[in-house]
Design an enzyme around this catalytic site. Structure first.
Site, PDB file in Angstrom:
ATOM      1  N   MET A  90       1.489  -1.046  -0.377  1.00  0.00           N
ATOM      2  CA  MET A  90       2.585  -1.405  -1.278  1.00  0.00           C
ATOM      3  C   MET A  90       3.341  -0.148  -1.659  1.00  0.00           C
ATOM      4  SD  MET A  90       0.563  -4.149  -3.651  1.00  0.00           S
ATOM      5  CE  MET A  90      -0.912  -3.129  -3.632  1.00  0.00           C
ATOM      6  N   SER A 118       1.081   3.069   1.862  1.00  0.00           N
ATOM      7  CA  SER A 118       2.372   2.704   2.444  1.00  0.00           C
ATOM      8  C   SER A 118       3.138   3.932   2.912  1.00  0.00           C
ATOM      9  CB  SER A 118       3.214   1.964   1.400  1.00  0.00           C
ATOM     10  OG  SER A 118       4.548   1.788   1.842  1.00  0.00           O
ATOM     11  N   TYR A 146       5.864   2.282   9.126  1.00  0.00           N
ATOM     12  CA  TYR A 146       7.107   1.720   9.642  1.00  0.00           C
ATOM     13  C   TYR A 146       7.606   2.687  10.708  1.00  0.00           C
ATOM     14  CZ  TYR A 146       7.546  -1.517   5.658  1.00  0.00           C
ATOM     15  OH  TYR A 146       7.351  -2.511   4.734  1.00  0.00           O
ATOM     16  N   THR A 172       3.485  -2.143  10.613  1.00  0.00           N
ATOM     17  CA  THR A 172       4.172  -3.343  10.147  1.00  0.00           C
ATOM     18  C   THR A 172       5.200  -3.770  11.189  1.00  0.00           C
ATOM     19  OG1 THR A 172       3.832  -2.862   7.807  1.00  0.00           O
ATOM     20  CG2 THR A 172       5.680  -4.282   8.360  1.00  0.00           C
ATOM     21  N   LYS A 242       0.335  -5.482  11.579  1.00  0.00           N
ATOM     22  CA  LYS A 242       0.474  -6.287  10.356  1.00  0.00           C
ATOM     23  C   LYS A 242       1.774  -7.082  10.396  1.00  0.00           C
ATOM     24  CE  LYS A 242       0.681  -5.887   5.297  1.00  0.00           C
ATOM     25  NZ  LYS A 242       2.043  -6.455   5.078  1.00  0.00           N
ATOM     26  N   HIS A 266       4.325 -10.801   4.861  1.00  0.00           N
ATOM     27  CA  HIS A 266       4.887  -9.765   3.999  1.00  0.00           C
ATOM     28  C   HIS A 266       4.968 -10.238   2.549  1.00  0.00           C
ATOM     29  CE1 HIS A 266       6.876  -5.837   5.133  1.00  0.00           C
ATOM     30  NE2 HIS A 266       7.070  -5.842   3.832  1.00  0.00           N
ATOM     31  N   ARG A 269       8.258 -11.633   1.350  1.00  0.00           N
ATOM     32  CA  ARG A 269       9.352 -10.721   1.021  1.00  0.00           C
ATOM     33  C   ARG A 269      10.351 -10.527   2.168  1.00  0.00           C
ATOM     34  NH1 ARG A 269       8.577  -7.400  -3.372  1.00  0.00           N
ATOM     35  NH2 ARG A 269       9.455  -5.540  -2.397  1.00  0.00           N
TER      36      ARG A 269
END
Length: 374
Positions: A90, A118, A146, A172, A242, A266, A269
């Site tokens: 997060m 994150s 990411y 992700t 993920k 997610h 979101r």
């Protein structure tokens, strides 16, 4: 790190569940942070579906089962851990508490839970790793990634992650663009001074788009399966994907030798109207089993009780990730609040196992959802 025990002691009598933590956090957080952490995409149908998906599953007790040697141990990526609870990645946790990700990492380690940092952490990635790496009995230490448009920057980031001691990458894959988050827009969400994605400092801006293509040209840099292969060639760490909901995507991940997958939408979101993770999980599990793939499957989204954790395991998950409730605990009492959230979930899981006759997690199967014929 600031002491959070007085804050927890002041509210302990009022907080006996994750729902209580959420209600108190709504009073503690300002409207800016509350919109960011609690909101989801669009009309928040997926956010609601995540919760109702677990509620729709009934657990049938098994009685008079031998439970004396029971435990909650689980094996992930070749390592055994005390229980199947991990903290989900997060961003910007210093919006909730000054100690941010450091407090969450300390609490997770103290409770034997996994911790996933994150990419958009509000603290340098080295700090939480250094704080907990040598903690006896801690859970897995993972880094969520990411993929960035600048591969040189990504390679440098990977080197930092590996040097810091993280044990796996969580890539992700379900957010090539951000979702339409109405609560954030109504609140005029902004990062306050002193809170930023510090691990992305130095990343160059996206090249200017030469046309008016979809999403202002951002999709030119959306990651693909080829990028997964590139990432695997750049790191010695196992890569867990993920954001998988479809069976065919899970099978493709397995074919490309992903170390594991996380069934996730997610937290509602990104794509509103995406299915609940409780709906997607058994389909993914069945597809991988039928294909002869034994990689670990984790799940997140809407888990608020130990019974939800048991339901996830019974549907075929190896472990679960906990998101928003961790933030509620963090906002309420820093590290102690996060630890309280994790302790509540573990206690509730053990009670649910005892009341359904499950001595170990291996005993939790889909048989818990129905009364078999005599």
């Amino acid at each position: 790190m600031a002491s959070s025990l007085p804050a927890l002691q002041a509210i302990a009598a009022d907080i006996v569940s994750l729902g209580d933590h959420e209600r108190r956090a709504a009073e503690v957080l300002d409207s800016n942070a509350w919109a960011y952490f609690s909101g989801a995409a669009g009309d928040e149908r997926t956010l609601q579906a995540n919760r109702s998906g677990w509620d729709a599953l009934a657990l049938w007790p098994n009685v008079l089962r031998p439970l004396a040697e029971g435990h909650t141990r689980v094996t992930l990526l070749g390592q055994e851990y005390a229980h199947p609870l991990l903290v989900a990645p997060m961003a910007f946790q210093r919006l909730a508490h000054a100690d941010g990700e450091l407090a969450t990492a300390y609490a997770a380690a103290a409770l034997g839970a996994g911790f996933t940092l994150s990419t958009q952490s509000s603290l340098a990635l080295e700090l939480p790793a250094r704080a907990v790496l040598e903690t006896t009995g801690r859970g897995p230490l993972w880094f969520q990634l990411y993929l960035q448009h600048d591969r040189g920057f990504t390679r440098d980031l990977l080197q930092r992650v590996e040097s810091a001691g993280y044990e796996a990458l969580v890539l992700t894959v379900d957010a090539p663009v951000s979702g339409v988050r109405d609560r954030e827009r109504r609140a005029g969400f902004r990062l306050p001074a002193g809170v930023s994605a510090v691990n992305l400092q130095g990343l160059s801006s996206l090249p200017a788009s030469r046309d008016d293509g979809m999403c202002a040209g951002m999709l030119r840099h959306a990651p693909s399966w080829d990028d997964l292969a590139w990432l695997q060639s750049q790191t010695r760490l196992p890569v867990v994907l993920k954001g998988i909901l479809r069976s065919r995507d899970a099978l493709q991940a397995a074919r490309l030798q992903a170390a594991g997958i996380i069934v996730s939408n997610h937290g509602g979101r990104t794509l509103d109207s995406a299915p609940a993770t409780a709906t997607a999980l058994p389909r993914v599990v069945q597809a991988l089993r039928s294909g002869g793939h034994a990689l670990p499957i984790l799940v997140d989204g809407g888990i608020r009780r130990g019974t939800d954790v048991l339901k996830a395991i019974a549907l075929g998950a190896s472990a679960v990730m906990i998101g928003r409730p961790v933030i509620w605990g963090l906002a309420n009492a820093g590290a102690a609040g996060v630890a309280h959230v994790l302790r509540l979930l573990r206690d509730e899981l053990e009670i649910a196992m005892a009341l359904t006759g499950c001595a170990t997690l291996a005993d939790a199967t889909e048989a818990l959802f129905g009364d078999e014929s005599p």
